[in-house]
Design a protein around this motif. Structure first.
Motif, PDB file in Angstrom:
ATOM      1  N   TRP A 133      25.461  59.926  79.476  1.00 42.17           N
ATOM      2  CA  TRP A 133      25.842  58.527  79.688  1.00 42.17           C
ATOM      3  C   TRP A 133      26.745  58.097  78.547  1.00 42.17           C
ATOM      4  O   TRP A 133      26.466  58.391  77.373  1.00 42.17           O
ATOM      5  CB  TRP A 133      24.600  57.640  79.693  1.00 42.17           C
ATOM      6  N   MET A 134      27.843  57.379  78.857  1.00 40.19           N
ATOM      7  CA  MET A 134      28.736  56.832  77.842  1.00 40.19           C
ATOM      8  C   MET A 134      28.917  55.341  78.117  1.00 40.19           C
ATOM      9  O   MET A 134      29.036  54.935  79.264  1.00 40.19           O
ATOM     10  CB  MET A 134      30.110  57.511  77.878  1.00 40.19           C
ATOM     11  N   TRP A 135      28.949  54.555  77.030  1.00 42.66           N
ATOM     12  CA  TRP A 135      29.164  53.111  77.164  1.00 42.66           C
ATOM     13  C   TRP A 135      29.687  52.546  75.848  1.00 42.66           C
ATOM     14  O   TRP A 135      29.661  53.209  74.824  1.00 42.66           O
ATOM     15  CB  TRP A 135      27.872  52.400  77.591  1.00 42.66           C
ATOM     16  N   VAL A 136      30.160  51.310  75.907  1.00 37.76           N
ATOM     17  CA  VAL A 136      30.595  50.588  74.712  1.00 37.76           C
ATOM     18  C   VAL A 136      29.358  49.903  74.150  1.00 37.76           C
ATOM     19  O   VAL A 136      28.768  49.032  74.806  1.00 37.76           O
ATOM     20  CB  VAL A 136      31.689  49.549  75.037  1.00 37.76           C
ATOM     21  N   GLU A 137      28.958  50.315  72.961  1.00 35.71           N
ATOM     22  CA  GLU A 137      27.807  49.720  72.293  1.00 35.71           C
ATOM     23  C   GLU A 137      28.213  48.366  71.718  1.00 35.71           C
ATOM     24  O   GLU A 137      29.263  48.244  71.098  1.00 35.71           O
ATOM     25  CB  GLU A 137      27.323  50.650  71.173  1.00 35.71           C
ATOM     26  N   ASN A 138      27.398  47.352  71.934  1.00 35.16           N
ATOM     27  CA  ASN A 138      27.646  46.002  71.421  1.00 35.16           C
ATOM     28  C   ASN A 138      29.056  45.493  71.743  1.00 35.16           C
ATOM     29  O   ASN A 138      29.842  45.202  70.846  1.00 35.16           O
ATOM     30  CB  ASN A 138      27.413  45.946  69.904  1.00 35.16           C
ATOM     31  N   PRO A 139      29.409  45.389  73.037  1.00 32.41           N
ATOM     32  CA  PRO A 139      30.755  44.909  73.378  1.00 32.41           C
ATOM     33  C   PRO A 139      30.999  43.514  72.813  1.00 32.41           C
ATOM     34  O   PRO A 139      30.109  42.660  72.840  1.00 32.41           O
ATOM     35  CB  PRO A 139      30.759  44.913  74.908  1.00 32.41           C
ATOM     36  N   ALA A 140      32.180  43.323  72.279  1.00 35.80           N
ATOM     37  CA  ALA A 140      32.581  42.049  71.668  1.00 35.80           C
ATOM     38  C   ALA A 140      34.049  41.824  71.985  1.00 35.80           C
ATOM     39  O   ALA A 140      34.753  42.747  72.405  1.00 35.80           O
ATOM     40  CB  ALA A 140      32.353  42.106  70.159  1.00 35.80           C
ATOM     41  N   PRO A 141      34.553  40.611  71.793  1.00 38.17           N
ATOM     42  CA  PRO A 141      35.985  40.379  72.067  1.00 38.17           C
ATOM     43  C   PRO A 141      36.910  41.367  71.360  1.00 38.17           C
ATOM     44  O   PRO A 141      37.893  41.806  71.938  1.00 38.17           O
ATOM     45  CB  PRO A 141      36.207  38.944  71.577  1.00 38.17           C
ATOM     46  N   ALA A 142      36.590  41.777  70.138  1.00 38.13           N
ATOM     47  CA  ALA A 142      37.458  42.709  69.413  1.00 38.13           C
ATOM     48  C   ALA A 142      37.468  44.105  70.024  1.00 38.13           C
ATOM     49  O   ALA A 142      38.429  44.849  69.851  1.00 38.13           O
ATOM     50  CB  ALA A 142      37.036  42.797  67.944  1.00 38.13           C
ATOM     51  N   THR A 143      36.398  44.469  70.777  1.00 40.46           N
ATOM     52  CA  THR A 143      36.330  45.814  71.333  1.00 40.46           C
ATOM     53  C   THR A 143      36.610  45.882  72.826  1.00 40.46           C
ATOM     54  O   THR A 143      37.026  46.930  73.314  1.00 40.46           O
ATOM     55  CB  THR A 143      34.958  46.465  71.058  1.00 40.46           C
ATOM     56  N   VAL A 144      36.358  44.807  73.581  1.00 41.92           N
ATOM     57  CA  VAL A 144      36.623  44.827  75.024  1.00 41.92           C
ATOM     58  C   VAL A 144      37.424  43.623  75.512  1.00 41.92           C
ATOM     59  O   VAL A 144      37.916  43.618  76.630  1.00 41.92           O
ATOM     60  CB  VAL A 144      35.323  44.944  75.860  1.00 41.92           C
ATOM     61  N   GLY A 145      37.553  42.587  74.681  1.00 42.42           N
ATOM     62  CA  GLY A 145      38.292  41.400  75.076  1.00 42.42           C
ATOM     63  C   GLY A 145      37.399  40.400  75.771  1.00 42.42           C
ATOM     64  O   GLY A 145      36.199  40.600  75.883  1.00 42.42           O
ATOM     65  N   PRO A 146      37.988  39.347  76.252  1.00 43.62           N
ATOM     66  CA  PRO A 146      39.394  39.037  76.059  1.00 43.62           C
ATOM     67  C   PRO A 146      39.664  38.469  74.666  1.00 43.62           C
ATOM     68  O   PRO A 146      38.811  37.821  74.078  1.00 43.62           O
ATOM     69  CB  PRO A 146      39.666  37.993  77.131  1.00 43.62           C
ATOM     70  N   LEU A 147      40.861  38.727  74.198  1.00 40.82           N
ATOM     71  CA  LEU A 147      41.369  38.119  72.974  1.00 40.82           C
ATOM     72  C   LEU A 147      42.552  37.248  73.367  1.00 40.82           C
ATOM     73  O   LEU A 147      43.329  37.631  74.246  1.00 40.82           O
ATOM     74  CB  LEU A 147      41.842  39.178  71.979  1.00 40.82           C
ATOM     75  N   ALA A 148      42.708  36.098  72.732  1.00 40.95           N
ATOM     76  CA  ALA A 148      43.843  35.212  73.019  1.00 40.95           C
ATOM     77  C   ALA A 148      44.381  34.664  71.710  1.00 40.95           C
ATOM     78  O   ALA A 148      43.629  34.427  70.760  1.00 40.95           O
ATOM     79  CB  ALA A 148      43.420  34.075  73.943  1.00 40.95           C
ATOM     80  N   GLU A 149      45.688  34.479  71.675  1.00 39.01           N
ATOM     81  CA  GLU A 149      46.351  33.955  70.485  1.00 39.01           C
ATOM     82  C   GLU A 149      47.628  33.253  70.938  1.00 39.01           C
ATOM     83  O   GLU A 149      48.292  33.715  71.862  1.00 39.01           O
ATOM     84  CB  GLU A 149      46.688  35.100  69.528  1.00 39.01           C
ATOM     85  N   SER A 150      47.953  32.151  70.285  1.00 41.58           N
ATOM     86  CA  SER A 150      49.204  31.438  70.561  1.00 41.58           C
ATOM     87  C   SER A 150      50.016  31.333  69.285  1.00 41.58           C
ATOM     88  O   SER A 150      49.460  31.201  68.191  1.00 41.58           O
ATOM     89  CB  SER A 150      48.919  30.026  71.094  1.00 41.58           C
ATOM     90  N   VAL A 151      51.344  31.398  69.447  1.00 37.68           N
ATOM     91  CA  VAL A 151      52.270  31.255  68.329  1.00 37.68           C
ATOM     92  C   VAL A 151      53.373  30.305  68.771  1.00 37.68           C
ATOM     93  O   VAL A 151      53.870  30.394  69.901  1.00 37.68           O
ATOM     94  CB  VAL A 151      52.880  32.621  67.929  1.00 37.68           C
ATOM     95  N   SER A 152      53.751  29.394  67.871  1.00 39.62           N
ATOM     96  CA  SER A 152      54.838  28.445  68.156  1.00 39.62           C
ATOM     97  C   SER A 152      55.912  28.549  67.091  1.00 39.62           C
ATOM     98  O   SER A 152      55.610  28.744  65.914  1.00 39.62           O
ATOM     99  CB  SER A 152      54.302  27.006  68.176  1.00 39.62           C
TER     100      SER A 152
END
Length: 172
Positions: free
Chosen positions: A54-73
């Motif tokens: 069995w394989m899985w992402v341990e302790n999934p978080a935004p940094a490891t699975v997303g989503p991540l969002a960022e805005s730049v102006s």
């Protein structure tokens, strides 16, 4: 003789939204997945040829699975970027790979010898040890004032080692 001074607005071009999107991505905190795997990377845990891994992402978080969002102006232009993990490709260390969408299902003792419902593998030969590498692939999309696009996929890698043994039955 007096001099008249006046201010004229600059005719500078608006910033390129793709450049702003790249800047937003550079601010995102991507991280390789923490590998969850059975059998574990531990000398006391040995898998068996033909039994499910069995394989899985341990302790999934935004940094490891997303989503991540960022805005730049800049220069009156705002770009918003969203990044999500698209899949994890597991190099099993024996020449085979497994591609899994999503983080996978963590193994529990109550599953016994069942195969993983979404991210698993079975070794055909013993190995001491196999290096298992998990590469996560991210989709990165941006939008700005009706324009939209994507940036090259981000790849992040982590690895671990597992031992697969062979069970031999002797009869008298």
């Amino acid at each position: 003789m007096g001099r008249e001074l006046y201010w004229a607005p600059s005719e500078a071009a608006a910033p390129d939204p793709v450049d702003l999107a790249r800047r937003a991505v550079s601010r995102m905190d991507f991280a390789a997945v923490d590998i969850g795997i059975v059998p574990q990377d531990d000398p006391d845990h040995v898998g068996v040829v033909g039994m499910p891994v069995w394989m899985w992402v341990e302790n999934p978080a935004p940094a490891t699975v997303g989503p991540l969002a960022e805005s730049v102006s800049a220069g009156g232009v705002t770009v918003t970027v969203e990044a999500r993990m698209e899949r994890v490709v597991w190099d099993m260390g024996d020449g085979n790979t497994v591609s899994c969408t999503g983080p996978g299902t963590p193994y529990r003792e109550s599953f016994g010898g069942e195969a993983s419902p979404d991210c698993g593998y079975r070794y055909e030969t013993q190995g001491n040890p196999y290096t298992v590498t998990a590469t996560s692939y991210w989709t990165i999309r941006w939008e700005s004032d009706g324009e939209a696009g994507s940036l090259p996929v981000q790849e992040l890698t982590a690895s671990t080692q597992i031992t697969i043994g062979e069970v031999q039955v002797l009869r008298q």
